[in-house]
Motif scaffolding. Structure first.
Motif, PDB file in Angstrom:
ATOM      1  N   ASN A 249       0.833  -1.208   0.000  1.00 37.16           N
ATOM      2  CA  ASN A 249       0.000   0.000   0.000  1.00 37.16           C
ATOM      3  C   ASN A 249       0.865   1.255   0.000  1.00 37.16           C
ATOM      4  O   ASN A 249       0.577   2.223  -0.708  1.00 37.16           O
ATOM      5  N   VAL A 250       1.926   1.243   0.807  1.00 29.44           N
ATOM      6  CA  VAL A 250       2.853   2.382   0.832  1.00 29.44           C
ATOM      7  C   VAL A 250       3.499   2.552  -0.537  1.00 29.44           C
ATOM      8  O   VAL A 250       3.639   3.674  -1.048  1.00 29.44           O
ATOM      9  N   TYR A 251       3.890   1.449  -1.141  1.00 31.07           N
ATOM     10  CA  TYR A 251       4.497   1.480  -2.474  1.00 31.07           C
ATOM     11  C   TYR A 251       3.544   2.111  -3.490  1.00 31.07           C
ATOM     12  O   TYR A 251       3.943   2.949  -4.305  1.00 31.07           O
ATOM     13  N   MET A 252       2.276   1.730  -3.444  1.00 30.04           N
ATOM     14  CA  MET A 252       1.303   2.272  -4.378  1.00 30.04           C
ATOM     15  C   MET A 252       1.083   3.774  -4.158  1.00 30.04           C
ATOM     16  O   MET A 252       0.966   4.546  -5.115  1.00 30.04           O
ATOM     17  N   VAL A 253       1.026   4.176  -2.894  1.00 31.28           N
ATOM     18  CA  VAL A 253       0.824   5.600  -2.604  1.00 31.28           C
ATOM     19  C   VAL A 253       2.018   6.424  -3.069  1.00 31.28           C
ATOM     20  O   VAL A 253       1.859   7.491  -3.681  1.00 31.28           O
TER      21      VAL A 253
END
Length: 400
Positions: A249-253
Motif C-alpha cells: 500500500n505504501v508502495y502504491m501511494v
C-alpha cells in the motif's frame, strides 16, 4: 486539433488509465478468493497466473497489426469494456474452464488495452509539447489504490467475487464507454515529424532494445514488490501479519505521488536526469530492504522503491514515441510486450533465489537490474526528449 479537443482527449484517456488500474487491482488482490471459488490447486495456480501476461503479450502484438488499419482509440474503446466484462466473468463462473476462458479473454484484452492507451498517451504528449505521460500513469496508480481498497472491503465483508465485481463493473463500464467519445490522437499521420530516427519507417529492434531492457528491469522490480513485500516483511524482517500488508500500500501511494509530480521534474530537468534519479533511488531502496535490521527500516526501503520505480515505465513509453515519431504506435506495442516479460520473470526469479540462497540476497538482483538502467539512460533523450526551458522544445499546443 483544437485546445479543447486536446483537453477532452487528455481527460478521457486519464479516465481510461484509472479504470484499468481499478480492474487490474481487483483481479490480482483477490487471487486467493479466485483460487478458493474454483478449487484451483497450488500447483495449477501459477499456470493460470502466467497465462494472463503471456496472452497480454499476444494482445499487444495483435494491436500493432490492428492499428495499421484503424486508429488506437478504436482498439481502446472496445478493449476496455471487454476487460471489465472478463473481470465479471471471473467472478461469475463456477467451473475451472469458466475461469480459464475469462482469464484468457482478460489477458488478450489487457494487452490490447495497455498498448492502445500508451499509444494515445504518447501521441497526446507530442501534441502538448511537454511531458504529460507520468500523469496518465498516476491515474493508473490511483485506480490501483481504489481497486485494492474495494477488494479489501469485499474481503472484509465476506462478499462473493461476483458481489465484489458487479457493482464496480456497473459503474465503470458506462463511464468508460461515455469517456471513449473524446479519445483523440495528438497528431494525424500527415503531421508526423520527419527527420527523426525511424521516422515514417520500420521500427528497428536494435534501436528499441535498450528501452525494452529498461522496461523489463522496471517490471522485475515492480513484481518483486507486489509479490514478495508482504512475505519479506513478515518472514525475514519479523513484522506482524498486519504490518506485512502495509508495504505494498505504501508502495502504491508513493508511486502515485511520484507520478503526479514527475512530469514537473521532466519539464525542469529532462527525461534522462529523471530516469537516472529514479533508478538510483530505486536501487537504494532495494539495498535498504536487503540490509534492513527490522520491519520499519524495510518499510522505508519500500517507500524509496515506490518513488524511484514510478518514473521509469512512463518515460520508457514516451522515449519510444520520440525515437520513432513516424511509427510510434508500432514502437509502443512492441515495447509493451516487455512489460509482461518483466512481470513473468520477476516473481519466479526472486522466489527461486530466495529458496536456494536467501531472500535478502535475492533483493540484490532486482537492485542490480535497476542500476543497469543507468547504462541505457541516454536512450531517453536528450534533445528529442525535452521541450522548452532549455530542456524542451517550444510548446506546439498550450492547453491545460
Amino acid at each position: 486539433m483544437t485546445d479543447a479537443g486536446l483537453r477532452h482527449g487528455r481527460a478521457s484517456l486519464g479516465l481510461s488509465f484509472g479504470v484499468q488500474g481499478v480492474a487490474f487491482a481487483l483481479l490480482v488482490t483477490r487471487i486467493p478468493a479466485i483460487q478458493d471459488q474454483y478449487g484451483i490447486s497450488d500447483g495449477l495456480l501459477p499456470v493460470f497466473l502466467a497465462a494472463v501476461p503471456i496472452l497480454a503479450g499476444v494482445g499487444s502484438v495483435a494491436t500493432e497489426k490492428v492499428v495499421a488499419r484503424v486508429w488506437p482509440g478504436v482498439v481502446l474503446r472496445w478493449s476496455q469494456p471487454l476487460v471489465l466484462l472478463a473481470l465479471l466473468g471471473v467472478g461469475a463462473g463456477r467451473e475451472v474452464w469458466h475461469v480459464a476462458v475469462a482469464l484468457g479473454v482478460f489477458g488478450l484484452a489487457v494487452g490490447a488495452l495497455d498498448a492502445s492507451m500508451n499509444m494515445l498517451g504518447v501521441s497526446l504528449q507530442r501534441a502538448y509539447g511537454r511531458s504529460i505521460m507520468l500523469g496518465f500513469h498516476a491515474a493508473y496508480s490511483l485506480g490501483g489504490i481504489a481497486g485494492a481498497s474495494l477488494a479489501w472491503a469485499g474481503a472484509r465483508w465476506e462478499l462473493s467475487l461476483l458481489g465484489s465485481y458487479l457493482p464496480v463493473v456497473v459503474v465503470l463500464l458506462p463511464a468508460a464507454l461515455v469517456g471513449s467519445r473524446w479519445y483523440t490522437e495528438g497528431k494525424g499521420p500527415e503531421e508526423k515529424e520527419p527527420g527523426a530516427v525511424g521516422a515514417g519507417g520500420a521500427v528497428s529492434f536494435r534501436l528499441l532494445l535498450p528501452l525494452c531492457l529498461v522496461m523489463s528491469f522496471a517490471y522485475i522490480g515492480d513484481s518483486t514488490v507486489s509479490n514478495w513485500s508482504a512475505k519479506y516483511l513478515q518472514d525475514v524482517l519479523g513484522g506482524s501479519e498486519q504490518l506485512a500488508t502495509v508495504p505494498y500500500n505504501v508502495y502504491m501511494v508513493t508511486t502515485l505521488l511520484g507520478r503526479a509530480l514527475g512530469d514537473l521534474g521532466v519539464r525542469r530537468f529532462g527525461a534522462v536526469a529523471v530516469v537516472r534519479g529514479g533508478s538510483l533511488l530505486a536501487a537504494g531502496g532495494f539495498a535498504v530492504v536487503a540490509v534492513a535490521p527490522g520491519a520499519w527500516v524495510g518499510m522505508f526501503g519500500f517507500t524509496m522503491l515506490g518513488f524511484g520505480l514510478c518514473v521509469i515505465v512512463p518515460q520508457t513509453f514516451a522515449a519510444a514515441g520520440r525515437m520513432f515519431p513516424g511509427n510510434s504506435d508500432a514502437a509502443v506495442a512492441r515495447l509493451n510486450i516487455f512489460n509482461y516479460v518483466g512481470f513473468l520473470v520477476g516473481s519466479p526469479l526472486v522466489g527461486a533465489l530466495g529458496d536456494a540462497w536467501s531472500y535478502r540476497g535475492a533483493m540484490l538482483v532486482p537492485m542490480a537490474l535497476v542500476l543497469a538502467t543507468l547504462v541505457y539512460a541516454r536512450a531517453f533523450g536528450p534533445e528529442p526528449a525535452r521541450y522548452g526551458g532549455g530542456h524542451e522544445r517550444p510548446h506546439t499546443a498550450d492547453v491545460g
